[in-house]
Design an enzyme around this catalytic site. Structure first.
Site, PDB file in Angstrom:
ATOM      1  N   ASP A  68      38.282-105.813  49.445  1.00 43.50           N
ATOM      2  CA  ASP A  68      38.122-106.366  50.786  1.00 43.50           C
ATOM      3  C   ASP A  68      37.034-105.657  51.583  1.00 43.50           C
ATOM      4  O   ASP A  68      36.528-104.610  51.183  1.00 43.50           O
ATOM      5  CB  ASP A  68      39.458-106.330  51.543  1.00 43.50           C
ATOM      6  CG  ASP A  68      40.241-105.028  51.319  1.00 43.50           C
ATOM      7  OD1 ASP A  68      39.625-104.024  50.925  1.00 43.50           O
ATOM      8  OD2 ASP A  68      41.461-105.028  51.529  1.00 43.50           O
ATOM      9  N   ASN A 137      53.202-103.296  56.071  1.00 42.04           N
ATOM     10  CA  ASN A 137      53.805-104.623  56.232  1.00 42.04           C
ATOM     11  C   ASN A 137      53.876-105.382  54.904  1.00 42.04           C
ATOM     12  O   ASN A 137      54.161-106.568  54.877  1.00 42.04           O
ATOM     13  CB  ASN A 137      53.024-105.446  57.264  1.00 42.04           C
ATOM     14  CG  ASN A 137      51.579-105.663  56.839  1.00 42.04           C
ATOM     15  OD1 ASN A 137      51.159-105.202  55.768  1.00 42.04           O
ATOM     16  ND2 ASN A 137      50.817-106.343  57.675  1.00 42.04           N
ATOM     17  N   HIS A 139      51.248-105.761  52.828  1.00 39.21           N
ATOM     18  CA  HIS A 139      50.001-106.403  52.397  1.00 39.21           C
ATOM     19  C   HIS A 139      49.418-105.691  51.182  1.00 39.21           C
ATOM     20  O   HIS A 139      49.604-104.504  50.974  1.00 39.21           O
ATOM     21  CB  HIS A 139      48.987-106.540  53.541  1.00 39.21           C
ATOM     22  CG  HIS A 139      48.282-105.293  53.967  1.00 39.21           C
ATOM     23  ND1 HIS A 139      47.838-105.088  55.261  1.00 39.21           N
ATOM     24  CD2 HIS A 139      47.899-104.180  53.286  1.00 39.21           C
ATOM     25  CE1 HIS A 139      47.227-103.926  55.336  1.00 39.21           C
ATOM     26  NE2 HIS A 139      47.251-103.352  54.162  1.00 39.21           N
ATOM     27  N   GLU A 144      47.898-110.593  54.357  1.00 34.09           N
ATOM     28  CA  GLU A 144      48.934-110.243  55.323  1.00 34.09           C
ATOM     29  C   GLU A 144      50.160-111.147  55.158  1.00 34.09           C
ATOM     30  O   GLU A 144      50.031-112.283  54.679  1.00 34.09           O
ATOM     31  CB  GLU A 144      48.382-110.390  56.746  1.00 34.09           C
ATOM     32  CG  GLU A 144      47.129-109.551  57.042  1.00 34.09           C
ATOM     33  CD  GLU A 144      47.410-108.066  57.255  1.00 34.09           C
ATOM     34  OE1 GLU A 144      48.368-107.514  56.652  1.00 34.09           O
ATOM     35  OE2 GLU A 144      46.658-107.425  58.001  1.00 34.09           O
TER      36      GLU A 144
HETATM   37  C1  F6R Z   1      42.263-101.333  51.087  1.00 39.15           C
HETATM   38  C2  F6R Z   1      43.334-102.307  51.081  1.00 39.15           C
HETATM   39  C3  F6R Z   1      44.629-102.101  51.791  1.00 39.15           C
HETATM   40  C4  F6R Z   1      45.187-100.690  51.672  1.00 39.15           C
HETATM   41  C5  F6R Z   1      46.498-100.565  52.444  1.00 39.15           C
HETATM   42  C6  F6R Z   1      47.058 -99.161  52.370  1.00 39.15           C
HETATM   43  O1  F6R Z   1      41.151-101.803  50.338  1.00 39.15           O
HETATM   44  O2  F6R Z   1      43.149-103.318  50.491  1.00 39.15           O
HETATM   45  O3  F6R Z   1      45.563-103.025  51.289  1.00 39.15           O
HETATM   46  O4  F6R Z   1      45.384-100.393  50.313  1.00 39.15           O
HETATM   47  O5  F6R Z   1      46.281-100.901  53.785  1.00 39.15           O
HETATM   48  O6  F6R Z   1      46.213 -98.293  53.050  1.00 39.15           O
HETATM   49  P1  F6R Z   1      46.397 -96.710  52.982  1.00 39.15           P
HETATM   50  O7  F6R Z   1      46.080 -96.311  51.588  1.00 39.15           O
HETATM   51  O8  F6R Z   1      45.361 -96.181  53.955  1.00 39.15           O
HETATM   52  O9  F6R Z   1      47.792 -96.430  53.369  1.00 39.15           O
END
Ligand code: F6R
Length: 242
Positions: A68, A137, A139, A144
């Site tokens: 992303d 959440n 994701h 989302e």
């Molecule tokens: C990042 C991504 C997100 C993160 C998720 C967890 O490329 O796709 O899904 O993996 O938000 O983020 P952290 O690792 O910062 O807790």
């Protein structure tokens, strides 16, 4: 099928994740990797850099596709995911930069950029391994929770909780982009193998919901339960409720 590995401590967590990616590259130097940003993989990337420096692994023939990118941040913005990947991994290993791909979030035409990325993924063929972190959440990528999920790469409006979680990297929450481009659930689930990693007590509840709860669009990561080959690496805190 979920293969859950619980490890003790940050070092082992990073070593386990990096070890899985390194063994894939050793057996298949041309591996196509799906990569993630966020805080979870940072230590894994550091470990991979060490393994590269020690001559244990090479990325020369590998290629990568990131999950992303924020919409509206220049590629060299300190919080763009392209810059994150260059600084945390690509600049320190032997992967040719032209073999690395991150969705283009700043072209002025995000819908076209999403379509282009879907085509690029189709051309790349099946990803050999997709690395994932897990949002509070539920994701994965920036898919989302909601009433429905989308398969291919698409534009998303970021959940308020996601913006708040990511505000720690920006001067203020107002500067956190409101939209992103993300690989869809369909593309993620097409990978041959998925490596989901989560650490910290704050992830324990969502880990349990994602891995043991009902499969629902309200928790996008729960769809990983339908994949034939998922390795889940958790530290003890994140694995505390399963
Ligand atoms: C990042 C991504 C997100 C993160 C998720 C967890 O490329 O796709 O899904 O993996 O938000 O983020 P952290 O690792 O910062 O807790």
């Amino acid at each position: 099928m979920l293969n859950i590995i619980k490890v003790k401590g940050e070092q082992l967590f990073n070593e386990t994740g990096a070890g899985i990616i390194a063994s894939l590259l050793q057996s298949n130097p041309r591996a196509v990797l799906g990569l993630a940003t966020g805080s979870t993989p940072v230590g894994v990337y550091q470990k991979l850099i060490e393994l590269y420096r020690d001559g244990v692994v090479s990325f020369k023939q590998a290629s990568s596709y990131n999950l992303d990118e924020y919409i509206g941040l220049a590629e060299d913005h300190p919080e763009s995911y392209r810059r994150f990947m260059n600084e945390k991994l690509f600049n320190h290993i032997d992967i040719p930069l032209e073999s690395t791909h991150v969705p283009a979030g700043n072209t002025g035409d995000p819908t076209q950029a999403a379509t282009d990325y879907t085509r690029l993924l189709e051309k790349a063929g099946q990803l050999d391994l997709q690395l994932l972190g897990l949002g509070h959440n539920g994701h994965i990528g920036f898919n989302e929770p909601g009433e429905e999920l989308q398969g291919p790469t698409h534009i998303v409006e970021l959940d308020e909780r996601t913006r708040q979680a990511n505000a720690r990297f920006f001067p203020s929450i107002e500067e956190v982009p409101t939209h992103a481009i993300t690989m869809g659930i369909g593309s993620i689930l097409q990978a041959k193998q998925i490596l989901l990693m989560a650490k910290g007590e704050d992830k324990a509840e969502i880990v349990a919901r994602a891995l043991k709860g009902p499969i629902t669009t309200k928790c996008p990561a729960s769809f990983l339960q339908t994949h034939p080959n998922v390795v889940v690496v958790l530290d003890q805190a994140a694995g505390g409720l399963i």
